[in-house]
Motif scaffolding. Structure first.
Motif, PDB file in Angstrom:
ATOM      1  N   MET A   1     -14.085  13.119 -47.380  1.00  0.00           N
ATOM      2  CA  MET A   1     -15.514  12.823 -47.526  1.00  0.00           C
ATOM      3  C   MET A   1     -15.709  11.986 -48.786  1.00  0.00           C
ATOM      4  O   MET A   1     -14.934  12.091 -49.748  1.00  0.00           O
TER       5      MET A   1
ATOM      6  N   TYR B   1     -18.034  10.529 -43.945  1.00  0.00           N
ATOM      7  CA  TYR B   1     -17.597  11.899 -43.738  1.00  0.00           C
ATOM      8  C   TYR B   1     -17.125  12.084 -42.304  1.00  0.00           C
ATOM      9  O   TYR B   1     -17.297  11.205 -41.444  1.00  0.00           O
TER      10      TYR B   1
ATOM     11  N   PRO C   1     -17.813  14.395 -39.227  1.00  0.00           N
ATOM     12  CA  PRO C   1     -18.702  15.435 -38.715  1.00  0.00           C
ATOM     13  C   PRO C   1     -18.005  16.410 -37.774  1.00  0.00           C
ATOM     14  O   PRO C   1     -18.436  17.545 -37.636  1.00  0.00           O
TER      15      PRO C   1
ATOM     16  N   SER D   1     -23.248  14.537 -52.372  1.00  0.00           N
ATOM     17  CA  SER D   1     -23.050  14.966 -50.984  1.00  0.00           C
ATOM     18  C   SER D   1     -24.355  15.318 -50.293  1.00  0.00           C
ATOM     19  O   SER D   1     -24.377  15.545 -49.085  1.00  0.00           O
TER      20      SER D   1
ATOM     21  N   PHE E   1     -25.511  13.654 -46.918  1.00  0.00           N
ATOM     22  CA  PHE E   1     -25.397  14.313 -45.622  1.00  0.00           C
ATOM     23  C   PHE E   1     -26.316  15.527 -45.537  1.00  0.00           C
ATOM     24  O   PHE E   1     -27.045  15.699 -44.574  1.00  0.00           O
TER      25      PHE E   1
ATOM     26  N   GLN F   1     -18.471  18.895 -45.011  1.00  0.00           N
ATOM     27  CA  GLN F   1     -18.905  17.598 -45.516  1.00  0.00           C
ATOM     28  C   GLN F   1     -19.227  17.654 -47.010  1.00  0.00           C
ATOM     29  O   GLN F   1     -19.544  16.635 -47.610  1.00  0.00           O
TER      30      GLN F   1
ATOM     31  N   SER G   1     -23.562  19.978 -38.679  1.00  0.00           N
ATOM     32  CA  SER G   1     -23.092  20.884 -39.719  1.00  0.00           C
ATOM     33  C   SER G   1     -22.574  22.215 -39.220  1.00  0.00           C
ATOM     34  O   SER G   1     -21.392  22.391 -39.049  1.00  0.00           O
TER      35      SER G   1
END
Length: 422
Positions: free
Chosen positions: A104, A122, A124, A51, A54, A31, A21
């Protein structure tokens, strides 16, 4: 073929090192567009939509209706190169990162009062740098393009009204293509450089694990662990050129092993009242795993064979912390406004930093809004402005000469996401 060939391969792996992240480097942070509006503060504790697959898999326990979320983030980066000098002539136009997009998509379905299933797709991280043909530092970096797509099936379990956990394996697909210039040892920088093209890919497994603890109905704490991922990239390196380079021209197999670091995200979400919600969070990333990158080439021939059978390049990256705060205001039943601010450390250092990843410590300012015309649909829009501290490039090599410069990087991000509840 020369050390430049393998260093091109090395940076294919190096580009993948910027993951998860709010890690440094060239991480793709987007994301979730709903989280983007608060600069990703509260990412592991908000659980506002699908979401959270994630952000924190445990957050699926808070989602009471089956739903899908899909979105796209557009990123426009700008770079100015100042105070450049080097052994060979060339230009320093900057702006080597083209306009890119990061998609995403997520799905969450409550199975019963305790179990929920989720699926996420997604990006990354990704890297695209493309300098001009006569870039002065072209022997240290030219064009790089790396893409990663992750698929994450996920389960969450709610123990009681306060505690939930979630787990999801990640299937990570990496592919990249690089083009570089190779200095002719007989006359480096004089217009008869060689050309290097490399392609590589791999699929590797990791996992995400999360815990969500709801202290009160208004306050919740979240923790998300993104695992390390072991990659073994296999690529084909094609070399062309004249003079000494021509003796090593051809196509060779390259193998690179790399472990991307684990990270821990901690955050808190607190609802002050019916209108205001505040968020805060921190992320630690173990970038110190990246001490060096080792590449091995097979079947190398030519005058420079002994230099490139196995190449080790020091990186000496360090662990990083990022911190973010944010707030959301419910304007009315349909509209919610968001804002956030984040600071993010870079894992690189002035000694080893390359033109391929010339990143520094950054600050991020974000704004966002959510529009819910009814109970079934929410449309999120967010904007972020990122600015980095000035970073220094300072390299010296007998074969590639000297190159020094100062990079000034900034970026704009714009994203939208649609959530539909069944």
């Amino acid at each position: 073929m020369s050390k430049r060939v393998v260093k091109t391969s090395l940076f294919l792996a190096l580009a993948t090192a910027a993951s998860h992240s709010v890690a440094g480097g060239f991480a793709i942070n987007e994301q979730s567009i709903s989280s983007m509006g608060t600069a990703f503060a509260g990412r592991s504790s908000s659980a506002d939509d699908a979401s959270t697959v994630f952000g924190n898999p445990a957050g699926m326990a808070r989602i009471k209706r089956e739903q899908v979320s899909g979105g796209l983030a557009l990123i426009y980066a700008k770079t100015d190169i100042d105070n450049a000098s080097g052994s060979f002539p060339g230009s320093n136009d900057g702006d080597m990162v083209p306009f890119i997009g990061a998609p995403m998509g997520y799905y969450v379905k409550p199975l019963n009062d305790n179990w929920s299933f989720g699926l996420g797709m997604y990006v990354p991280f990704g890297l695209v740098t493309d300098y001009e043909r006569n870039f002065q530092g072209r022997y240290y970096g030219d064009r790089s393009e790396v893409r990663v797509i992750t698929l994450q099936p996920t389960l969450s379990y709610r123990f009681n009204e306060q505690l939930s956990v979630g787990f999801g394996p990640t299937i990570n697909r990496i592919d990249g293509e690089l083009t570089s210039y190779l200095a002719n040892p007989a006359s480096p920088g004089r217009g008869d450089d060689g050309k290097v093209e490399i392609k590589g890919d791999d699929t590797a497994l990791g996992f995400n694990f999360g815990v969500l603890f709801e202290i009160t109905p208004q306050t919740r704490l979240g923790m998300t662990y993104h695992s390390k991922v072991d990659y073994r990239l296999k690529g084909d390196t094609t070399v062309s050129g004249s003079g000494v380079i021509a003796t090593s021209a051809g196509s060779y197999d390259a193998t690179l092993e790399l472990t991307t670091p684990e990270s821990l995200d901690f955050s808190v979400t607190h609802e002050l009242d019916a209108d205001w919600t505040i968020y805060a969070g921190s992320t630690w990333t173990r970038w110190s795993r990246l001490e060096e990158i080792r590449a091995d080439n097979k079947g190398v021939v030519g005058a420079l064979k002994g230099n490139i059978s196995s190449i080790v390049e020091e990186q000496n990256w360090h662990d990083t912390w990022s911190h973010a705060v944010g707030a959301a205001y419910k304007l009315n039943r349909q509209w919610t406004l968001r804002a956030g601010f984040a600071v993010d450390q870079s894992p690189t250092n002035n000694t080893n930093r390359s033109p391929r990843i010339p990143t520094g410590d950054r600050k991020v300012f974000s704004l966002g809004t959510a529009w819910s015309p009814n109970d079934d649909v929410t449309i999120d829009v967010a904007y972020s402005y990122l600015i980095e501290e000035d970073t220094q490039i300072n390299h010296t090599s007998a074969s590639k000469g000297n190159y020094r410069s100062t990079y000034k990087n900034s970026a704009h991000g714009l994203g939208t996401q649609v959530t539909y509840r069944f």
